[in-house]
Motif scaffolding. Structure first.
Motif, PDB file in Angstrom:
ATOM      1  N   TYR A 192      19.424  36.448  23.924  1.00 12.53           N
ATOM      2  CA  TYR A 192      18.495  37.476  23.227  1.00 12.53           C
ATOM      3  C   TYR A 192      19.116  39.033  23.670  1.00 12.53           C
ATOM      4  O   TYR A 192      19.786  38.915  24.494  1.00 12.53           O
ATOM      5  CB  TYR A 192      16.841  37.362  23.958  1.00 12.53           C
ATOM      6  CG  TYR A 192      16.297  36.026  23.476  1.00 12.53           C
ATOM      7  CD1 TYR A 192      17.051  35.236  22.659  1.00 12.53           C
ATOM      8  CD2 TYR A 192      15.324  35.768  24.214  1.00 12.53           C
ATOM      9  CE1 TYR A 192      16.068  34.031  21.944  1.00 12.53           C
ATOM     10  CE2 TYR A 192      14.581  34.682  23.895  1.00 12.53           C
ATOM     11  CZ  TYR A 192      14.795  33.788  22.860  1.00 12.53           C
ATOM     12  OH  TYR A 192      14.303  32.332  22.201  1.00 12.53           O
ATOM     13  N   ASP A 193      18.503  40.055  22.990  1.00 10.62           N
ATOM     14  CA  ASP A 193      19.254  41.412  23.326  1.00 10.62           C
ATOM     15  C   ASP A 193      18.453  41.723  24.612  1.00 10.62           C
ATOM     16  O   ASP A 193      17.066  42.035  24.739  1.00 10.62           O
ATOM     17  CB  ASP A 193      18.795  42.246  22.168  1.00 10.62           C
ATOM     18  CG  ASP A 193      19.797  43.304  21.900  1.00 10.62           C
ATOM     19  OD1 ASP A 193      20.942  43.134  22.364  1.00 10.62           O
ATOM     20  OD2 ASP A 193      19.672  43.976  20.781  1.00 10.62           O
ATOM     21  N   PRO A 201      15.613  38.391  18.182  1.00  6.79           N
ATOM     22  CA  PRO A 201      15.778  38.614  16.737  1.00  6.79           C
ATOM     23  C   PRO A 201      15.160  37.178  15.886  1.00  6.79           C
ATOM     24  O   PRO A 201      15.324  36.398  16.710  1.00  6.79           O
ATOM     25  CB  PRO A 201      17.106  38.569  16.464  1.00  6.79           C
ATOM     26  CG  PRO A 201      17.933  38.024  17.607  1.00  6.79           C
ATOM     27  CD  PRO A 201      17.106  38.301  18.693  1.00  6.79           C
ATOM     28  N   ASP A 207      14.353  38.465  10.103  1.00  4.54           N
ATOM     29  CA  ASP A 207      14.285  39.930   9.610  1.00  4.54           C
ATOM     30  C   ASP A 207      13.599  40.713  10.330  1.00  4.54           C
ATOM     31  O   ASP A 207      13.296  41.948  10.133  1.00  4.54           O
ATOM     32  CB  ASP A 207      14.432  40.286   8.144  1.00  4.54           C
ATOM     33  CG  ASP A 207      13.029  39.780   7.622  1.00  4.54           C
ATOM     34  OD1 ASP A 207      12.086  39.354   8.304  1.00  4.54           O
ATOM     35  OD2 ASP A 207      12.852  40.423   6.601  1.00  4.54           O
ATOM     36  N   ALA A 233      12.349  41.858  14.745  1.00  6.20           N
ATOM     37  CA  ALA A 233      12.778  41.735  16.071  1.00  6.20           C
ATOM     38  C   ALA A 233      11.338  41.667  16.840  1.00  6.20           C
ATOM     39  O   ALA A 233      10.468  42.069  16.418  1.00  6.20           O
ATOM     40  CB  ALA A 233      13.282  43.015  16.591  1.00  6.20           C
ATOM     41  N   ARG A 249      18.851  49.081  18.506  1.00  4.69           N
ATOM     42  CA  ARG A 249      19.488  47.673  18.391  1.00  4.69           C
ATOM     43  C   ARG A 249      18.869  46.903  17.273  1.00  4.69           C
ATOM     44  O   ARG A 249      19.656  46.129  16.768  1.00  4.69           O
ATOM     45  CB  ARG A 249      19.200  47.029  19.675  1.00  4.69           C
ATOM     46  CG  ARG A 249      19.665  47.544  20.966  1.00  4.69           C
ATOM     47  CD  ARG A 249      21.285  47.278  21.123  1.00  4.69           C
ATOM     48  NE  ARG A 249      21.605  46.039  20.975  1.00  4.69           N
ATOM     49  CZ  ARG A 249      22.958  45.608  20.577  1.00  4.69           C
ATOM     50  NH1 ARG A 249      23.747  46.307  20.082  1.00  4.69           N
ATOM     51  NH2 ARG A 249      22.994  44.425  20.590  1.00  4.69           N
ATOM     52  N   ALA A 250      17.586  47.009  16.917  1.00 11.47           N
ATOM     53  CA  ALA A 250      17.037  46.310  15.887  1.00 11.47           C
ATOM     54  C   ALA A 250      17.538  46.645  14.476  1.00 11.47           C
ATOM     55  O   ALA A 250      18.014  45.890  13.595  1.00 11.47           O
ATOM     56  CB  ALA A 250      15.474  46.476  15.844  1.00 11.47           C
ATOM     57  N   ARG A 251      17.753  47.782  14.268  1.00  7.22           N
ATOM     58  CA  ARG A 251      18.547  48.584  13.132  1.00  7.22           C
ATOM     59  C   ARG A 251      20.023  47.944  13.019  1.00  7.22           C
ATOM     60  O   ARG A 251      20.263  47.663  11.850  1.00  7.22           O
ATOM     61  CB  ARG A 251      18.269  50.029  13.083  1.00  7.22           C
ATOM     62  CG  ARG A 251      16.967  50.567  12.777  1.00  7.22           C
ATOM     63  CD  ARG A 251      17.115  52.148  12.595  1.00  7.22           C
ATOM     64  NE  ARG A 251      15.826  52.465  11.965  1.00  7.22           N
ATOM     65  CZ  ARG A 251      15.090  53.624  12.451  1.00  7.22           C
ATOM     66  NH1 ARG A 251      15.670  54.387  13.334  1.00  7.22           N
ATOM     67  NH2 ARG A 251      13.911  53.731  12.006  1.00  7.22           N
ATOM     68  N   GLU A 252      20.590  48.050  14.206  1.00  8.44           N
ATOM     69  CA  GLU A 252      21.954  47.635  14.080  1.00  8.44           C
ATOM     70  C   GLU A 252      22.045  46.137  13.801  1.00  8.44           C
ATOM     71  O   GLU A 252      22.857  45.605  13.170  1.00  8.44           O
ATOM     72  CB  GLU A 252      22.560  47.682  15.295  1.00  8.44           C
ATOM     73  CG  GLU A 252      22.996  49.115  15.874  1.00  8.44           C
ATOM     74  CD  GLU A 252      23.328  49.112  17.326  1.00  8.44           C
ATOM     75  OE1 GLU A 252      23.635  48.126  17.921  1.00  8.44           O
ATOM     76  OE2 GLU A 252      23.798  50.175  17.778  1.00  8.44           O
ATOM     77  N   LYS A 253      20.900  45.434  13.823  1.00  2.00           N
ATOM     78  CA  LYS A 253      20.983  43.848  13.591  1.00  2.00           C
ATOM     79  C   LYS A 253      20.083  43.708  12.186  1.00  2.00           C
ATOM     80  O   LYS A 253      19.810  42.474  11.728  1.00  2.00           O
ATOM     81  CB  LYS A 253      20.254  43.176  14.590  1.00  2.00           C
ATOM     82  CG  LYS A 253      20.869  43.084  15.917  1.00  2.00           C
ATOM     83  CD  LYS A 253      20.261  42.343  16.782  1.00  2.00           C
ATOM     84  CE  LYS A 253      20.778  42.485  18.446  1.00  2.00           C
ATOM     85  NZ  LYS A 253      22.174  41.598  18.285  1.00  2.00           N
ATOM     86  N   MET A 308      17.147  44.476  11.203  1.00  2.00           N
ATOM     87  CA  MET A 308      15.842  43.933  11.035  1.00  2.00           C
ATOM     88  C   MET A 308      15.099  45.010  10.378  1.00  2.00           C
ATOM     89  O   MET A 308      15.207  46.055  10.153  1.00  2.00           O
ATOM     90  CB  MET A 308      15.300  43.911  12.553  1.00  2.00           C
ATOM     91  CG  MET A 308      16.096  42.971  13.366  1.00  2.00           C
ATOM     92  SD  MET A 308      15.845  41.310  13.293  1.00  2.00           S
ATOM     93  CE  MET A 308      17.213  40.764  12.764  1.00  2.00           C
TER      94      MET A 308
END
Length: 142
Positions: free
Chosen positions: A34-35, A54, A57, A59, A86-90, A92
């Motif tokens: 997990y992040d 995550p 789609d 987080a 971080r969520a945007r980078e992934k 989400m």
């Protein structure tokens, strides 16, 4: 966050929550990839941390905490900024979290940030008197 951070993380966790996560809860999150992030002051002292899982789609913010003497100083908001980054980078689409209705300070922070209530989980949290407390489920669209 790393295993070496556990003493500092658990010190904050045990201070700020009536029903804190255990060392095992944190280690499970670390080992499952997990992040997990810590925020330290220049002195090296832990100021706060968060753990985010995550899910396709979306987080799920599992835990976000700030050292008690730093409450009300913008540390929570700084960490939420990192959660969103971080969520945007992934890629989400949104961030979900649960919060106790009795945790008015956290609820106010989340509402000011733009999280909106989307539901309730009945009896989600253990309460001090042996009963259960609902969780407010909140979402932040990205």
């Amino acid at each position: 966050m790393q295993v070496a951070d556990m003493p500092d993380v658990l010190a904050i966790e045990n201070d700020v929550y009536p029903h804190p996560w255990t060392r095992g809860n944190f280690l499970d999150s670390l080992y499952n990839g997990y992040d997990t992030w810590t925020l330290r002051e220049e002195s090296g002292q832990l100021a706060g941390y968060f753990l985010m899982m995550p899910m396709v789609d979306e987080a799920h913010l599992l835990n976000i905490s700030v050292r008690r003497d730093l409450h009300g100083r913008g540390v929570g908001r700084m960490q939420l900024d990192k959660v969103v980054e971080r969520a945007r980078e992934k890629a989400m689409q949104s961030i979900l979290l649960e919060v106790r209705p009795s945790n008015q300070r956290a609820l106010a922070v989340y509402q000011r940030y733009g999280f909106v209530e989307i539901g309730r989980r009945k009896g989600y949290y253990p309460a001090a008197d042996g009963t259960r407390e609902d969780a407010i489920v909140m979402r932040f669209p990205l």
